[in-house]
Design a protein around this motif. Structure first.
Motif, PDB file in Angstrom:
ATOM      1  N   VAL A 186       0.627  -1.321   4.294  1.00 34.84           N
ATOM      2  CA  VAL A 186       1.119  -0.041   3.513  1.00 34.84           C
ATOM      3  C   VAL A 186       1.819   0.504   4.491  1.00 34.84           C
ATOM      4  O   VAL A 186       1.911   0.450   5.142  1.00 34.84           O
ATOM      5  N   ASP A 187       2.915   1.362   3.973  1.00 33.62           N
ATOM      6  CA  ASP A 187       3.789   2.320   4.699  1.00 33.62           C
ATOM      7  C   ASP A 187       4.613   0.676   5.774  1.00 33.62           C
ATOM      8  O   ASP A 187       5.680   1.572   6.576  1.00 33.62           O
ATOM      9  N   SER A 188       4.751   0.254   4.673  1.00 33.39           N
ATOM     10  CA  SER A 188       5.980  -0.733   5.470  1.00 33.39           C
ATOM     11  C   SER A 188       6.283  -1.518   4.440  1.00 33.39           C
ATOM     12  O   SER A 188       5.640  -3.087   3.945  1.00 33.39           O
ATOM     13  N   LEU A 189       7.637  -1.181   4.018  1.00 33.37           N
ATOM     14  CA  LEU A 189       8.422  -2.032   3.243  1.00 33.37           C
ATOM     15  C   LEU A 189       8.950  -3.216   3.782  1.00 33.37           C
ATOM     16  O   LEU A 189       8.868  -4.303   3.036  1.00 33.37           O
ATOM     17  N   THR A 190      10.031  -3.041   4.647  1.00 32.49           N
ATOM     18  CA  THR A 190       9.908  -4.381   5.147  1.00 32.49           C
ATOM     19  C   THR A 190       8.491  -5.916   5.428  1.00 32.49           C
ATOM     20  O   THR A 190       8.827  -6.674   5.579  1.00 32.49           O
ATOM     21  N   ASN A 277      14.726  -6.253  -6.927  1.00 37.17           N
ATOM     22  CA  ASN A 277      13.245  -5.937  -6.204  1.00 37.17           C
ATOM     23  C   ASN A 277      12.805  -4.330  -6.543  1.00 37.17           C
ATOM     24  O   ASN A 277      13.603  -3.835  -6.367  1.00 37.17           O
ATOM     25  N   ILE A 278      12.357  -4.340  -7.485  1.00 38.01           N
ATOM     26  CA  ILE A 278      11.121  -2.810  -7.668  1.00 38.01           C
ATOM     27  C   ILE A 278       9.886  -3.116  -6.198  1.00 38.01           C
ATOM     28  O   ILE A 278       8.975  -3.622  -6.193  1.00 38.01           O
ATOM     29  N   ASP A 279      10.697  -1.976  -4.945  1.00 32.86           N
ATOM     30  CA  ASP A 279       9.183  -2.040  -4.025  1.00 32.86           C
ATOM     31  C   ASP A 279       9.237  -0.434  -3.744  1.00 32.86           C
ATOM     32  O   ASP A 279       9.633   0.605  -3.422  1.00 32.86           O
ATOM     33  N   LEU A 280       7.580  -0.510  -3.659  1.00 31.18           N
ATOM     34  CA  LEU A 280       6.363   0.804  -3.610  1.00 31.18           C
ATOM     35  C   LEU A 280       6.270   0.969  -2.245  1.00 31.18           C
ATOM     36  O   LEU A 280       5.365   0.079  -1.666  1.00 31.18           O
ATOM     37  N   ALA A 281       6.171   1.562  -1.363  1.00 33.57           N
ATOM     38  CA  ALA A 281       5.833   2.048  -0.263  1.00 33.57           C
ATOM     39  C   ALA A 281       4.192   2.221   0.236  1.00 33.57           C
ATOM     40  O   ALA A 281       4.021   1.795   1.449  1.00 33.57           O
ATOM     41  N   ARG A 282       4.205   2.986  -0.700  1.00 30.75           N
ATOM     42  CA  ARG A 282       1.964   3.013  -0.602  1.00 30.75           C
ATOM     43  C   ARG A 282       1.676   3.025  -1.733  1.00 30.75           C
ATOM     44  O   ARG A 282       2.442   3.608  -3.078  1.00 30.75           O
ATOM     45  N   ASN A 303      -5.504  -1.661 -12.123  1.00 36.05           N
ATOM     46  CA  ASN A 303      -4.204  -0.847 -12.223  1.00 36.05           C
ATOM     47  C   ASN A 303      -4.176  -0.026 -10.529  1.00 36.05           C
ATOM     48  O   ASN A 303      -5.208  -0.380  -9.186  1.00 36.05           O
ATOM     49  N   PHE A 304      -2.729   0.093 -10.397  1.00 40.61           N
ATOM     50  CA  PHE A 304      -2.338   0.189  -9.438  1.00 40.61           C
ATOM     51  C   PHE A 304      -1.517   1.802  -9.507  1.00 40.61           C
ATOM     52  O   PHE A 304      -1.064   2.369 -10.612  1.00 40.61           O
ATOM     53  N   GLU A 305      -1.341   3.215  -8.653  1.00 40.37           N
ATOM     54  CA  GLU A 305      -0.386   4.208  -8.719  1.00 40.37           C
ATOM     55  C   GLU A 305       0.435   4.016  -7.327  1.00 40.37           C
ATOM     56  O   GLU A 305      -0.272   3.579  -6.083  1.00 40.37           O
ATOM     57  N   GLY A 306       1.550   4.496  -7.419  1.00 37.35           N
ATOM     58  CA  GLY A 306       2.268   4.108  -6.281  1.00 37.35           C
ATOM     59  C   GLY A 306       2.349   6.230  -5.601  1.00 37.35           C
ATOM     60  O   GLY A 306       2.475   6.905  -6.969  1.00 37.35           O
ATOM     61  N   LEU A 307       2.567   5.891  -4.593  1.00 38.70           N
ATOM     62  CA  LEU A 307       2.600   6.941  -4.132  1.00 38.70           C
ATOM     63  C   LEU A 307       4.151   7.632  -2.851  1.00 38.70           C
ATOM     64  O   LEU A 307       4.336   6.680  -2.685  1.00 38.70           O
ATOM     65  N   PHE A 308       4.138   8.399  -2.556  1.00 42.28           N
ATOM     66  CA  PHE A 308       5.217   8.401  -1.372  1.00 42.28           C
ATOM     67  C   PHE A 308       4.511   8.483   0.120  1.00 42.28           C
ATOM     68  O   PHE A 308       3.448   8.597   0.583  1.00 42.28           O
ATOM     69  N   SER A 309       5.036   7.938   0.404  1.00 41.55           N
ATOM     70  CA  SER A 309       5.038   7.219   1.643  1.00 41.55           C
ATOM     71  C   SER A 309       5.649   8.201   2.779  1.00 41.55           C
ATOM     72  O   SER A 309       7.111   7.967   2.858  1.00 41.55           O
ATOM     73  N   LEU A 310       4.818   9.107   3.991  1.00 37.63           N
ATOM     74  CA  LEU A 310       5.860   9.728   4.719  1.00 37.63           C
ATOM     75  C   LEU A 310       6.324   8.811   6.220  1.00 37.63           C
ATOM     76  O   LEU A 310       7.123   9.368   6.144  1.00 37.63           O
ATOM     77  N   THR A 311       6.201   7.797   6.253  1.00 40.85           N
ATOM     78  CA  THR A 311       6.470   6.520   7.306  1.00 40.85           C
ATOM     79  C   THR A 311       7.954   6.814   6.427  1.00 40.85           C
ATOM     80  O   THR A 311       8.551   6.993   7.364  1.00 40.85           O
ATOM     81  N   GLU A 312       7.457   6.082   5.305  1.00 35.90           N
ATOM     82  CA  GLU A 312       8.644   5.740   4.945  1.00 35.90           C
ATOM     83  C   GLU A 312       9.916   6.481   4.367  1.00 35.90           C
ATOM     84  O   GLU A 312      11.048   6.533   4.437  1.00 35.90           O
ATOM     85  N   ALA A 313       9.469   8.094   3.856  1.00 35.57           N
ATOM     86  CA  ALA A 313      10.544   8.751   3.463  1.00 35.57           C
ATOM     87  C   ALA A 313      10.524   8.385   2.251  1.00 35.57           C
ATOM     88  O   ALA A 313      11.802   9.257   1.918  1.00 35.57           O
ATOM     89  N   LYS A 314       9.761   7.534   1.676  1.00 42.11           N
ATOM     90  CA  LYS A 314      10.026   7.876  -0.018  1.00 42.11           C
ATOM     91  C   LYS A 314       9.208   6.626  -0.408  1.00 42.11           C
ATOM     92  O   LYS A 314       7.467   5.875  -0.097  1.00 42.11           O
TER      93      LYS A 314
END
Length: 327
Positions: A186-190, A277-282, A303-314
């Motif tokens: 979580v909060d790590s796109l890399t 690639n479609i990436d969801l940070a959180r 089921n999942f839901e994409g959230l805003f990641s403050l760490t990744e700022a996206k």
């Protein structure tokens, strides 16, 4: 006039330089279904006229375009849809001198995203809709079909009698073996770069932009069409090989996620392959459902839901790889 079947109609899309100013198609896109067309609503006259009939007249009011199309994802034309989805042009970078480009899309944090012009051509009609704002976009992968997407739009009313000729170009597609769902930290796109497929049997991601047409007095066409809150949801089905994901859901665990498309059978040049690639940070893993049919292998649906990641700022980003120079 001619009596024709649906497959004789052609859909074209082009990114508008100025929102609401129509442009010719950059891509004519093969589709399997289309329901985009002009719409009109009415104001009813319900004044009493000494009769028990409820209404005595009606006048046309708002005029706009609405609907969409569906079909296979193609590696070049989908970039125009992604401009409309993310609201701005990508950063496009060539891989060495290969003629292969990575287009990185980031979400524009505004309510007046880039718009498309949609065109339609058949033996009876030649239409073009300006300010086509993407309202919804979804992607689905299954073991028995090509990777598909569905796009829904709201636009201004059509310009009729447009002079245009449909012209298709060869594009690359993605089959069942070309799509996977990858989980990371979580909060790590890399962390997604080193992730492996979770082995989904079916998976989908749905994005809603909640577009809304806005009107002013003195005109029956939309003055503007704005995108509002941006919501990302989805579902994955897997075999119930263990309880790893069930435990993660029930513990309220969060992850990062990648929807990965990569067609390794196609060489774009210098060993590079078409991909998206479609990436969801959180990501919040929501409802869990297990399958218990006596005569079938046990399955699980998450089921999942994409959230805003403050760490990744996206919250969401995408990278498209193809031989298109720019969008």
């Amino acid at each position: 006039m001619a009596r024709i079947i649906g497959r004789l109609g052609s859909i074209g899309i082009g990114v508008e330089t100025t929102r609401g100013t129509a442009v010719a198609p950059t891509f004519w896109v093969p589709v399997t279904g289309k329901d985009f067309d002009d719409k009109v609503d009415y104001i009813d006259n319900d004044s009493g006229m000494g009769n028990i009939m409820e209404k005595n007249d009606a006048i046309p009011n708002h005029r706009w375009g609405e609907g969409g199309y569906d079909g296979k994802i193609f590696d070049r034309s989908v970039g125009a849809e992604l401009v409309a989805l993310f609201g701005q042009a990508p950063v496009s970078t060539q891989r060495a001198t290969s003629g292969v480009y990575d287009h990185v899309f980031n979400l524009a944090n505004s309510n007046q995203h880039k718009s498309l012009s949609l065109s339609y051509k058949d033996a009876n009609e030649s239409l073009r809709w300006a300010m086509a704002m993407l309202n919804s976009w979804s992607l689905e992968g299954a073991t028995d079909n090509y990777v598909r997407r569905t796009a829904g739009y709201i636009s201004k009313k059509a310009e009729t009698g447009v002079t245009q000729t449909a012209s298709y170009t060869e594009e690359n597609e993605f089959g069942p073996a070309d799509i996977s769902f990858v989980l990371g930290t979580v909060d790590s796109l890399t962390s997604l770069d080193g992730g492996s497929s979770i082995g989904a049997t079916v998976g989908s991601i749905e994005i809603s932009k909640n577009a809304e047409a806005q009107y002013k007095l003195g005109n029956n066409e939309p003055d503007d069409i704005v995108n509002k809150q941006f919501a990302v949801t989805g579902t994955v089905d897997l075999f119930m090989d263990d309880t790893t994901y069930k435990a993660l859901v029930l513990a309220g665990g969060k992850v990062s996620m990648r929807v990965k498309l990569l067609n390794t059978a196609i060489d774009l040049g210098s060993g590079h392959n078409p991909g998206l690639n479609i990436d969801l940070a959180r990501v919040k893993l929501g409802e869990f459902e297990g399958g218990f049919d006596n005569n079938d292998v046990r399955t699980q649906t998450i089921n999942f839901e994409g959230l805003f990641s403050l760490t990744e700022a996206k919250g969401i980003t995408a990278t498209l790889t193809n031989r298109q120079v720019s969008y």
